[in-house]
Design an enzyme around this catalytic site. Structure first.
Site, PDB file in Angstrom:
ATOM      1  CB  SER A 173      -2.111  -7.568   1.288  1.00  0.00           C
ATOM      2  OG  SER A 173      -3.328  -7.098   1.849  1.00  0.00           O
ATOM      3  CB  SER A 174      -2.369  -2.604  -1.264  1.00  0.00           C
ATOM      4  OG  SER A 174      -3.469  -2.822  -2.117  1.00  0.00           O
TER       5      SER A 174
END
Length: 327
Positions: A100-101
């Site tokens: 995730s970013s």
């Protein structure tokens, strides 16, 4: 007289204000919201640092964690400046893999502009991430008009917590993004913050006619217009886009490609790599190269995607033309 108590760890408010204003100026200078300057107010109002209380930066072949509660004031300042850099931030790493970013803010701004929202639109976001994008949408449209969904309960729980800290409460749903969120339908816009290999058919049935779907596919952004529950079509935008893949039971794995023997000049060309991704599993990479050269190195805007019933295909120039590839 007793010495004044030392302030506990946390962001420096003056520095936070300074770096957020600098980010807004940088996005403004990029021209990202030139076609819809109302988004500027959202980026001015929503504090990004509340959505990235920690993130990871590359260090020595691995990752270094920066966080806002670090007891070292220099590292806290480094974290805060990084939170407002116009750059993507790695927010979740599992077994050495990025899952995730938080996307690059100027790209987020471009995507929000391309979403072409109206004040009454209901928006579904696929991929909650940190919650920052949902906050920007909620600032513009209101909490009740925004739904964000993610497969990972840890991600949705932290996004919900970040949103509440910033004063926003859109619907945050834990579920398979490929299935959409039928209980909150219908939607006028769907924005996707993870890379697709194809467009899930279930989304179309959750859209009002004329809805717009904006999603990363291959290494580009496809903008689809939904005609009805069985039909959507649109072209790629000029903008390149690199996101983590959509995860879920209804998604397919990316095709492996063998590019041995292809000239380096082609492999280093971003537009050729886009064509390779788009035609993976259908065109041999050498056939893709021949097509790319024969068609004078076509730009992204010449490509599109059509969904019709149970069929879905990418195309060059014409959805009924000679260059089509199933997705």
């Amino acid at each position: 007289m007793e010495a004044e108590a030392e302030a506990g760890p946390g962001p420096d408010p003056a520095l936070a204000t300074e770096v957020r204003a600098a980010l807004v100026r940088e996005i403004e200078a990029s021209g990202a919201w030139q076609d819809d300057p109302a988004w500027r107010a959202a980026f001015e109002a929503v504090p990004r640092h509340l959505f990235v209380p920690y993130y990871y930066v590359g260090a020595g072949g691995g990752f270094e964690r920066l966080w806002g509660e670090d007891p070292d004031p220099g590292r806290r300042a480094r974290w805060l400046r990084g939170a407002y850099a116009d750059a993507p931030l790695a927010t979740r790493v599992r077994d050495g893999e990025l899952i995730s970013s938080s996307s690059q803010p100027s790209l987020m701004a471009k995507m929000l502009v391309e979403l072409d929202v109206r004040d009454t639109d209901r928006v579904l976001e696929i991929g909650a991430g940190t919650g920052y994008n949902a906050a920007l949408l909620a600032h513009r449209l209101g909490d009740d008009h925004v739904t964000t969904v993610d497969l990972d309960p840890e991600i949705t729980e932290s996004a919900r917590r970040h949103l509440a800290a910033a004063g926003y409460r859109p619907a945050v749903v834990t579920g398979d993004g490929a299935v959409g969120c039928p209980e909150r339908a219908p939607y006028d816009r769907i924005i996707v913050t993870c890379t697709l290999t194809s467009v899930p058919r279930l989304w179309l049935a959750q859209c009002n006619p004329g809805a717009r779907v904006l999603a990363p596919l291959a290494t580009g952004l496809i903008a689809l217009t939904v005609r009805d529950a069985e039909h959507a079509e649109g072209r790629f935008l000029h903008t390149p886009a690199y996101f983590v893949p959509l995860r879920g039971g209804s998604t397919s794995a990316p095709h492996e490609q063998h590019t041995g023997g292809l000239p380096r000049r082609a492999l280093q060309n971003e537009l050729f790599r886009f064509l390779l991704e788009l035609t993976a599993g259908t065109l041999d990479p050498h056939e893709a190269l021949a097509l790319w050269e024969r068609e004078n190195r076509p730009v992204r805007e010449r490509f599109g995607v059509t969904v019709r019933g149970r069929y879905e295909w990418a195309w060059l120039d014409d959805p009924e033309g000679p260059y089509v590839w199933p997705l």
